[in-house]
Write a protein that holds these residues in place. Structure first.
Motif, PDB file in Angstrom:
ATOM      1  N   HIS A  83       0.818  -1.221   0.000  1.00  0.00           N
ATOM      2  CA  HIS A  83       0.000   0.000   0.000  1.00  0.00           C
ATOM      3  C   HIS A  83       0.850   1.267   0.000  1.00  0.00           C
ATOM      4  N   GLY A  84       0.202   2.378  -0.353  1.00  0.00           N
ATOM      5  CA  GLY A  84       0.849   3.682  -0.358  1.00  0.00           C
ATOM      6  C   GLY A  84       0.600   4.443   0.933  1.00  0.00           C
ATOM      7  N   GLY A  85       0.710   5.774   0.838  1.00  0.00           N
ATOM      8  CA  GLY A  85       0.557   6.616   2.018  1.00  0.00           C
ATOM      9  C   GLY A  85       1.835   7.350   2.373  1.00  0.00           C
ATOM     10  N   PHE A  86       2.763   7.487   1.400  1.00  0.00           N
ATOM     11  CA  PHE A  86       4.045   8.155   1.620  1.00  0.00           C
ATOM     12  C   PHE A  86       4.802   7.556   2.798  1.00  0.00           C
ATOM     13  N   TRP A  87       4.675   6.261   2.989  1.00  0.00           N
ATOM     14  CA  TRP A  87       5.363   5.511   4.045  1.00  0.00           C
ATOM     15  C   TRP A  87       4.967   5.981   5.451  1.00  0.00           C
ATOM     16  N   ARG A  88       3.920   6.854   5.539  1.00  0.00           N
ATOM     17  CA  ARG A  88       3.581   7.516   6.803  1.00  0.00           C
ATOM     18  C   ARG A  88       2.179   7.199   7.295  1.00  0.00           C
ATOM     19  N   ARG A  89       1.357   6.595   6.454  1.00  0.00           N
ATOM     20  CA  ARG A  89      -0.028   6.363   6.852  1.00  0.00           C
ATOM     21  C   ARG A  89      -0.585   5.144   6.126  1.00  0.00           C
ATOM     22  N   LEU A  90      -1.775   4.743   6.505  1.00  0.00           N
ATOM     23  CA  LEU A  90      -2.515   3.609   5.972  1.00  0.00           C
ATOM     24  C   LEU A  90      -1.947   2.286   6.502  1.00  0.00           C
ATOM     25  N   HIS A  91      -2.679   1.211   6.213  1.00  0.00           N
ATOM     26  CA  HIS A  91      -2.433  -0.093   6.849  1.00  0.00           C
ATOM     27  C   HIS A  91      -2.998  -1.163   5.933  1.00  0.00           C
ATOM     28  N   LYS A  92      -2.475  -2.363   6.039  1.00  0.00           N
ATOM     29  CA  LYS A  92      -3.016  -3.453   5.219  1.00  0.00           C
ATOM     30  C   LYS A  92      -4.514  -3.625   5.423  1.00  0.00           C
ATOM     31  N   ASP A  93      -5.000  -3.322   6.626  1.00  0.00           N
ATOM     32  CA  ASP A  93      -6.424  -3.516   6.914  1.00  0.00           C
ATOM     33  C   ASP A  93      -7.316  -2.616   6.077  1.00  0.00           C
ATOM     34  N   VAL A 107      -5.986 -15.897  -9.031  1.00  0.00           N
ATOM     35  CA  VAL A 107      -4.726 -15.347  -8.524  1.00  0.00           C
ATOM     36  C   VAL A 107      -4.834 -15.147  -7.017  1.00  0.00           C
ATOM     37  N   SER A 108      -3.942 -15.745  -6.248  1.00  0.00           N
ATOM     38  CA  SER A 108      -3.887 -15.482  -4.817  1.00  0.00           C
ATOM     39  C   SER A 108      -3.294 -14.097  -4.573  1.00  0.00           C
ATOM     40  N   VAL A 109      -3.682 -13.476  -3.471  1.00  0.00           N
ATOM     41  CA  VAL A 109      -3.260 -12.101  -3.188  1.00  0.00           C
ATOM     42  C   VAL A 109      -2.760 -12.000  -1.752  1.00  0.00           C
ATOM     43  N   ALA A 110      -1.592 -11.402  -1.576  1.00  0.00           N
ATOM     44  CA  ALA A 110      -1.063 -11.089  -0.249  1.00  0.00           C
ATOM     45  C   ALA A 110      -1.027  -9.578  -0.084  1.00  0.00           C
ATOM     46  N   VAL A 111      -1.687  -9.070   0.953  1.00  0.00           N
ATOM     47  CA  VAL A 111      -1.677  -7.641   1.261  1.00  0.00           C
ATOM     48  C   VAL A 111      -0.758  -7.451   2.468  1.00  0.00           C
ATOM     49  N   VAL A 112       0.323  -6.735   2.250  1.00  0.00           N
ATOM     50  CA  VAL A 112       1.412  -6.666   3.227  1.00  0.00           C
ATOM     51  C   VAL A 112       1.326  -5.390   4.062  1.00  0.00           C
ATOM     52  N   ASN A 113       1.557  -5.541   5.350  1.00  0.00           N
ATOM     53  CA  ASN A 113       1.676  -4.397   6.247  1.00  0.00           C
ATOM     54  C   ASN A 113       3.148  -4.127   6.537  1.00  0.00           C
ATOM     55  N   TYR A 114       3.452  -2.884   6.896  1.00  0.00           N
ATOM     56  CA  TYR A 114       4.816  -2.527   7.280  1.00  0.00           C
ATOM     57  C   TYR A 114       4.754  -1.374   8.272  1.00  0.00           C
ATOM     58  N   GLY A 115       5.840  -1.152   8.986  1.00  0.00           N
ATOM     59  CA  GLY A 115       5.894  -0.044   9.929  1.00  0.00           C
ATOM     60  C   GLY A 115       5.858   1.298   9.228  1.00  0.00           C
ATOM     61  N   LEU A 116       5.437   2.323   9.944  1.00  0.00           N
ATOM     62  CA  LEU A 116       5.265   3.645   9.352  1.00  0.00           C
ATOM     63  C   LEU A 116       6.266   4.641   9.921  1.00  0.00           C
ATOM     64  N   ALA A 117       6.695   5.573   9.075  1.00  0.00           N
ATOM     65  CA  ALA A 117       7.551   6.668   9.503  1.00  0.00           C
ATOM     66  C   ALA A 117       6.704   7.674  10.303  1.00  0.00           C
ATOM     67  N   PRO A 118       7.314   8.382  11.246  1.00  0.00           N
ATOM     68  CA  PRO A 118       8.745   8.437  11.525  1.00  0.00           C
ATOM     69  C   PRO A 118       9.248   7.356  12.487  1.00  0.00           C
ATOM     70  N   ALA A 119       8.353   6.591  13.097  1.00  0.00           N
ATOM     71  CA  ALA A 119       8.803   5.578  14.056  1.00  0.00           C
ATOM     72  C   ALA A 119       9.657   4.510  13.380  1.00  0.00           C
ATOM     73  N   THR A 120       9.371   4.250  12.095  1.00  0.00           N
ATOM     74  CA  THR A 120      10.112   3.245  11.331  1.00  0.00           C
ATOM     75  C   THR A 120      10.875   3.948  10.220  1.00  0.00           C
ATOM     76  N   THR A 121      12.159   3.683  10.110  1.00  0.00           N
ATOM     77  CA  THR A 121      12.957   4.315   9.060  1.00  0.00           C
ATOM     78  C   THR A 121      12.616   3.716   7.701  1.00  0.00           C
ATOM     79  N   LEU A 122      12.955   4.449   6.652  1.00  0.00           N
ATOM     80  CA  LEU A 122      12.683   3.961   5.309  1.00  0.00           C
ATOM     81  C   LEU A 122      13.506   2.704   5.013  1.00  0.00           C
ATOM     82  N   GLU A 123      14.731   2.647   5.524  1.00  0.00           N
ATOM     83  CA  GLU A 123      15.531   1.441   5.348  1.00  0.00           C
ATOM     84  C   GLU A 123      14.833   0.227   5.946  1.00  0.00           C
ATOM     85  N   THR A 124      14.252   0.407   7.131  1.00  0.00           N
ATOM     86  CA  THR A 124      13.564  -0.706   7.784  1.00  0.00           C
ATOM     87  C   THR A 124      12.314  -1.104   7.021  1.00  0.00           C
TER      88      THR A 124
END
Length: 295
Positions: A83-93, A107-124
């Motif tokens: 998902h989008g959100g400039f790495w700062r917002r939104l969630h897989k949900d 086609v099977s689909v995986a919707v992936v969540n990830y940590g958000l900035a600023p708490a999570t760095t872009l590298e992470t």
């Protein structure tokens, strides 16, 4: 101005160019509708069958939802969505609605969540994306996934993560992984060059776009693995900067580039919706890529 003075093009207002809400009149209501549609699919009486909140790593945010197109005895291609959100917002949900049209087409689909900035760095965040994809590859047999046909896709910031995944040296992460783990990619309004984002205060304040980050985390400065086939799209109603970003990616990754899908009537958010709408040119082009991709 004196006649002898050179004329200069007006400076681009980058803050406005990357302010999606300035180009999408129904910005807030569209995001709310995504959340509501996903909630209905996840928790409503017509709940979409799936494996929810599967952990792919140790972090609290490191979870994904997997919607299988067929029983585990059958190998189906897999579409990974970031998902989008400039790495700062939104969630897989907020994005379960991406899955149904693809699942219905096998086609099977995986919707992936990830940590958000600023708490999570872009590298992470990039590392989390890679970890999720590697986990899906390792679990392919369990969930009936054809690991030869794993295609990664993403919108906006997710388009950036899509490209970073394609440029990953997988054996360097795990010797058991193939160099060309991903069979293809679909980049929707991708952020391929991070340099202009450093000039947008609301983004720079959270993501800290240093020269080193721009050099190592901009897809246009990376090399895709084994000419992995990639298609893209940007809405005709999007800002000139988003259009420029896609053009930069197409030029930098020309060997694997398979073309852009023309979506002249779409804005930044409706483009993402079209990705999951049967009969839309973007949906059909995505299915075609998935069908022909082989690792």
């Amino acid at each position: 101005m004196l006649a002898s003075e050179p004329m200069h093009a007006p400076a681009v207002d980058l803050a406005r160019e990357y302010d999606v809400s300035a180009f999408v009149p129904a910005f807030a209501s569209t995001l709310s509708s995504w959340t509501e549609r996903s909630r209905a699919l996840r928790d409503g009486p017509n709940r979409l069958p799936g494996h929810y909140n599967l952990p792919y790593g140790p972090g609290e945010a490191e979870q994904l939802d997997l919607f299988c197109a067929a029983p585990a005895t059958h190998n189906a291609p897999l579409l990974v969505f970031l998902h989008g959100g400039f790495w700062r917002r939104l969630h897989k949900d907020d994005f379960a609605w991406v899955a149904p049209a693809y699942v219905q087409r096998g086609v099977s689909v995986a919707v992936v969540n990830y940590g958000l900035a600023p708490a999570t760095t872009l590298e992470t965040i990039v590392d989390q994306t890679r970890r999720a994809i590697a986990w899906l590859y390792s679990q392919a047999d369990t969930y009936g996934i054809d690991r030869r046909r794993m295609v990664v896709s993403g919108h906006s910031a997710g388009g950036h993560l899509t490209c970073m995944a394609i440029a990953t040296d997988w054996p360097a992460l795990d010797a058991a992984l193939p160099a060309r783990l991903l069979a293809g990619g679909i980049a929707l309004s991708p952020l391929a060059d991070l340099a202009p984002l450093a000039q947008v205060p609301v983004l720079h304040n959270d993501l800290h776009f240093t020269p080193e980050r721009i050099a190592t985390l901009s897809p246009i400065h990376q090399m895709p693995v084994a000419n992995t086939p990639l298609i893209g799209a940007v809405g005709g109603q999007e800002s000139s900067e988003f259009k420029r970003q896609l053009a930069l990616l197409a030029d930098a990754w020309s060997d694997g580039w398979r073309g852009a899908v023309d979506m002249p009537a779409d804005d930044h958010l409706s483009l993402c919706e079209a990705f999951a709408q049967p009969q839309s040119p973007l949906f059909e082009a995505s299915l075609e890529l998935i069908d022909v991709c082989r690792a």
